[in-house]
Design a protein around this motif. Sequence first.
Motif, short mmCIF file in Angstrom:
data_model
loop_
_atom_site.label_atom_id
_atom_site.label_comp_id
_atom_site.label_asym_id
_atom_site.label_seq_id
_atom_site.Cartn_x
_atom_site.Cartn_y
_atom_site.Cartn_z
N HIS A 73 0.83 -1.23 0.00
CA HIS A 73 0.00 0.00 0.00
C HIS A 73 0.85 1.27 0.00
N LYS A 76 2.79 3.37 -5.26
CA LYS A 76 1.74 4.03 -6.04
C LYS A 76 1.25 3.15 -7.20
N ASP A 77 2.20 2.69 -8.01
CA ASP A 77 1.83 1.98 -9.24
C ASP A 77 1.99 0.45 -9.02
N ILE A 78 0.89 -0.20 -8.69
CA ILE A 78 0.95 -1.63 -8.35
C ILE A 78 1.26 -2.49 -9.57
N ASP A 99 -1.26 -7.83 2.89
CA ASP A 99 -1.59 -6.40 3.01
C ASP A 99 -3.05 -6.26 3.42
N THR A 102 -9.43 -3.70 1.44
CA THR A 102 -9.95 -2.34 1.27
C THR A 102 -10.47 -1.83 2.62
N TYR A 116 -0.49 5.10 -0.52
CA TYR A 116 -1.14 5.32 -1.81
C TYR A 116 -2.43 4.52 -1.98
N HIS A 117 -2.66 3.55 -1.08
CA HIS A 117 -3.86 2.71 -1.23
C HIS A 117 -4.49 2.49 0.13
N CYS A 118 -5.80 2.64 0.18
CA CYS A 118 -6.54 2.28 1.41
C CYS A 118 -6.87 0.80 1.28
N PHE A 120 -6.65 -3.06 -0.46
CA PHE A 120 -6.83 -3.55 -1.84
C PHE A 120 -8.07 -4.41 -1.94
N ASP A 121 -8.69 -4.34 -3.11
CA ASP A 121 -9.82 -5.21 -3.43
C ASP A 121 -9.24 -6.54 -3.96
N GLU A 124 -9.76 -7.31 -7.78
CA GLU A 124 -8.95 -6.46 -8.67
C GLU A 124 -7.49 -6.90 -8.65
#
Length: 163
Positions: A73, A76-78, A99, A102, A116-118, A120-121, A124
């Motif tokens: 998280h 930025k660019d997964i 990790d 969401t 950069y991420h709350c 992950f789904d 996705e």
Amino acid sequence: MTVMDFGAGTGLICSHLVSKVYKITAVDVSQAMLENLSKKTELQNRVEGVCQDITVQPLDLQFDVIVSAMAMHHVKDIDNLIKALVSQLKPNGQIALADLDTEDGHFHSENTEGVYHCGFDRKELKHLFEENGFKNVEFVTTHTIDKAGKPYPVFLLTAILIK
Ligand SMILES: C[S@@+](CC[C@H](N)C(=O)[O-])C[C@H]1O[C@@H](n2cnc3c(N)ncnc32)[C@H](O)[C@@H]1O
């Protein structure tokens, strides 16, 4: 077995793995974290700290396994990270990445830098890993972090890279 711990921090995951594998390369962008890691006597000789952003410059090495805990998280660019992982895995190499699922944005306090991420789904993320050549992409809930009375589930994603 050779292992990369991506975003190794002070080496919590390395400490659990070190007696089970041949060598661990502990990658982190924070020199301060790696200095803490290098002070842990149980990690000396078998764990090498590397201060490098592999999403910008991947290592010229290939590993049997890449593990990571709570670091994705911060990237930025997964998709770019996944491509970097692919380039550093041997054929049939495996990943085990933990990790947050969401979350509502309250896991980190306001103004925490570099988040950069709350979370992950899972669907996705599965799709992204499959697009990059991973098979058997599976998730389990490996832990739940309690913060201010709120549960934050942590997934463990495992997969194999067929090259
Ligand atoms: C929340 S800590 C987790 C540390 C450790 N994995 C653990 O579970 O205790 C996230 C770590 O990821 C590192 N990090 C953030 N972005 C990174 C990147 N692009 N490459 C490598 N490490 C990164 C941070 O410096 C930090 O040490």
